[in-house]
Design a protein around this motif. Structure first.
Motif, PDB file in Angstrom:
ATOM      1  N   UNK A   1       0.893  -1.291   0.124  1.00 31.86           N
ATOM      2  CA  UNK A   1      -0.018  -0.073   0.039  1.00 31.86           C
ATOM      3  C   UNK A   1       0.915   1.363   0.057  1.00 31.86           C
ATOM      4  N   UNK A   2       2.090   1.278   0.362  1.00 33.89           N
ATOM      5  CA  UNK A   2       2.908   2.406   0.271  1.00 33.89           C
ATOM      6  C   UNK A   2       3.619   2.624  -1.187  1.00 33.89           C
ATOM      7  N   UNK A   3       3.422   3.889  -1.141  1.00 31.67           N
ATOM      8  CA  UNK A   3       3.735   4.410  -2.515  1.00 31.67           C
ATOM      9  C   UNK A   3       5.445   4.585  -2.566  1.00 31.67           C
ATOM     10  N   UNK A   4       6.199   3.751  -3.048  1.00 27.36           N
ATOM     11  CA  UNK A   4       7.844   3.844  -3.254  1.00 27.36           C
ATOM     12  C   UNK A   4       8.096   4.464  -4.600  1.00 27.36           C
ATOM     13  N   UNK A   5       8.880   5.451  -4.475  1.00 25.49           N
ATOM     14  CA  UNK A   5       9.579   6.113  -5.647  1.00 25.49           C
ATOM     15  C   UNK A   5      10.520   5.181  -6.405  1.00 25.49           C
ATOM     16  N   UNK A   6      10.790   5.681  -7.509  1.00 29.35           N
ATOM     17  CA  UNK A   6      11.681   4.830  -8.343  1.00 29.35           C
ATOM     18  C   UNK A   6      13.049   4.880  -7.776  1.00 29.35           C
TER      19      UNK A   6
ATOM     20  N   UNK B   1      14.734   1.703 -16.631  1.00 31.06           N
ATOM     21  CA  UNK B   1      13.887   0.983 -17.478  1.00 31.06           C
ATOM     22  C   UNK B   1      13.746  -0.559 -16.906  1.00 31.06           C
ATOM     23  N   UNK B   2      14.674  -0.882 -16.557  1.00 32.65           N
ATOM     24  CA  UNK B   2      14.877  -2.404 -16.043  1.00 32.65           C
ATOM     25  C   UNK B   2      13.906  -2.502 -15.065  1.00 32.65           C
ATOM     26  N   UNK B   3      13.553  -1.489 -14.103  1.00 29.69           N
ATOM     27  CA  UNK B   3      12.537  -1.630 -13.085  1.00 29.69           C
ATOM     28  C   UNK B   3      11.334  -1.899 -13.610  1.00 29.69           C
ATOM     29  N   UNK B   4      10.827  -1.256 -14.845  1.00 28.73           N
ATOM     30  CA  UNK B   4       9.607  -1.546 -15.331  1.00 28.73           C
ATOM     31  C   UNK B   4       9.397  -2.775 -15.955  1.00 28.73           C
ATOM     32  N   UNK B   5      10.551  -3.474 -16.296  1.00 29.03           N
ATOM     33  CA  UNK B   5      10.657  -4.862 -17.109  1.00 29.03           C
ATOM     34  C   UNK B   5      10.124  -5.624 -15.847  1.00 29.03           C
ATOM     35  N   UNK B   6      11.033  -5.797 -14.730  1.00 28.72           N
ATOM     36  CA  UNK B   6      10.983  -6.244 -13.415  1.00 28.72           C
ATOM     37  C   UNK B   6       9.388  -6.191 -12.996  1.00 28.72           C
ATOM     38  N   UNK B   7       8.877  -5.119 -12.899  1.00 30.24           N
ATOM     39  CA  UNK B   7       7.486  -4.937 -12.363  1.00 30.24           C
ATOM     40  C   UNK B   7       6.423  -5.607 -13.199  1.00 30.24           C
ATOM     41  N   UNK B   8       6.830  -5.522 -14.649  1.00 36.96           N
ATOM     42  CA  UNK B   8       5.792  -6.289 -15.559  1.00 36.96           C
ATOM     43  C   UNK B   8       5.875  -7.806 -15.302  1.00 36.96           C
TER      44      UNK B   8
END
Ligand code: CA
Length: 228
Positions: free
Chosen positions: A168-173, A190-197
């Protein structure tokens, strides 16, 4: 897990303390060898700086070891090989040289705890449960969805472990990159987005990870069972 942190350098201790808290450790911080030896609250592991204002950390190491088997990880700015050898001879379980990242220290803690703990005890501690479908066994770094183990890449696991510390906590990039990838990350994320996906795909129905434009991500646990 309770950590006794013996470190007189305040910025070092403070950043280590914050990092450890973020990963779910409890931290008792003392700044002298005397205070470490007088510390009465129980703890599971000691992080011991060698350069202390009142005593040599090696003497503290020896004294702690004479008292019992609590794992000791020596942290030191001294790059001298002799210290490492003497520290280990005096009963330290591992050694980390400054400068170090929080994640490196946590990896060492987990490694010495694994060696120190009987297997039955680890199993009895049990995994963390999130909602009705997801469990994370933080000691074994294993994730299960509806009881079935989910194969995650190491960084996918680290990202999930970080985001589930505070659902529930908003974590910044920046927070995420710092915690999961590198202490000083200035590159593209960008690697973060790939892992989130990947996590969204692999854990669909158990968690959601909402992207908050311009800020970061918020993980939520899906409530209720799969049928609802
Ligand atoms: Ca010091």
């Amino acid at each position: 897990m309770r950590v006794l942190l013996v470190e007189d350098d305040e910025p070092v201790a403070e950043s280590l303390r914050r990092g450890l808290l973020r990963y779910g450790f409890e931290v008792a911080w003392v700044t002298t060898g005397g205070a470490a030896l007088r510390h009465e609250e129980p703890y599971d592991v000691v992080l011991l700086d060698l350069g202390l204002p009142d005593t040599d950390g090696l003497d503290v190491c020896k004294a702690l070891r004479e008292r019992g088997n609590v794992p000791i990880i020596v942290i030191s700015a001294r790059s001298d090989e002799t210290d490492r050898v003497v520290g280990l001879e005096l009963g330290a379980d591992d050694y980390v040289s400054k400068p170090f990242g929080v994640r490196e220290v946590i990896a060492r803690i987990r490694a010495v705890m694994r060696r120190a703990q009987p297997r039955a005890e680890v199993a009895a501690a049990g995994p963390d449960r999130y909602g009705t479908r997801l469990t994370i066994d933080r000691k074994a770094a294993r994730v299960r969805l509806d009881g079935e183990e989910v194969a995650l890449a190491p960084k996918e696991y680290d990202l999930l472990a970080f985001l589930t510390e505070e659902p529930g906590a908003l974590m910044s990039r920046e927070q995420i990159m710092e915690a999961v990838w590198d202490a000083n990350w200035f590159g593209p994320t960008k690697t973060l987005d790939v892992h989130v996906a990947a996590l969204r795909r692999k854990l669909a129905g158990a968690i959601t990870i909402e992207a908050v434009r311009g800020v970061g991500f918020r993980l939520e646990i899906v409530k209720g069972d799969a049928a609802s």
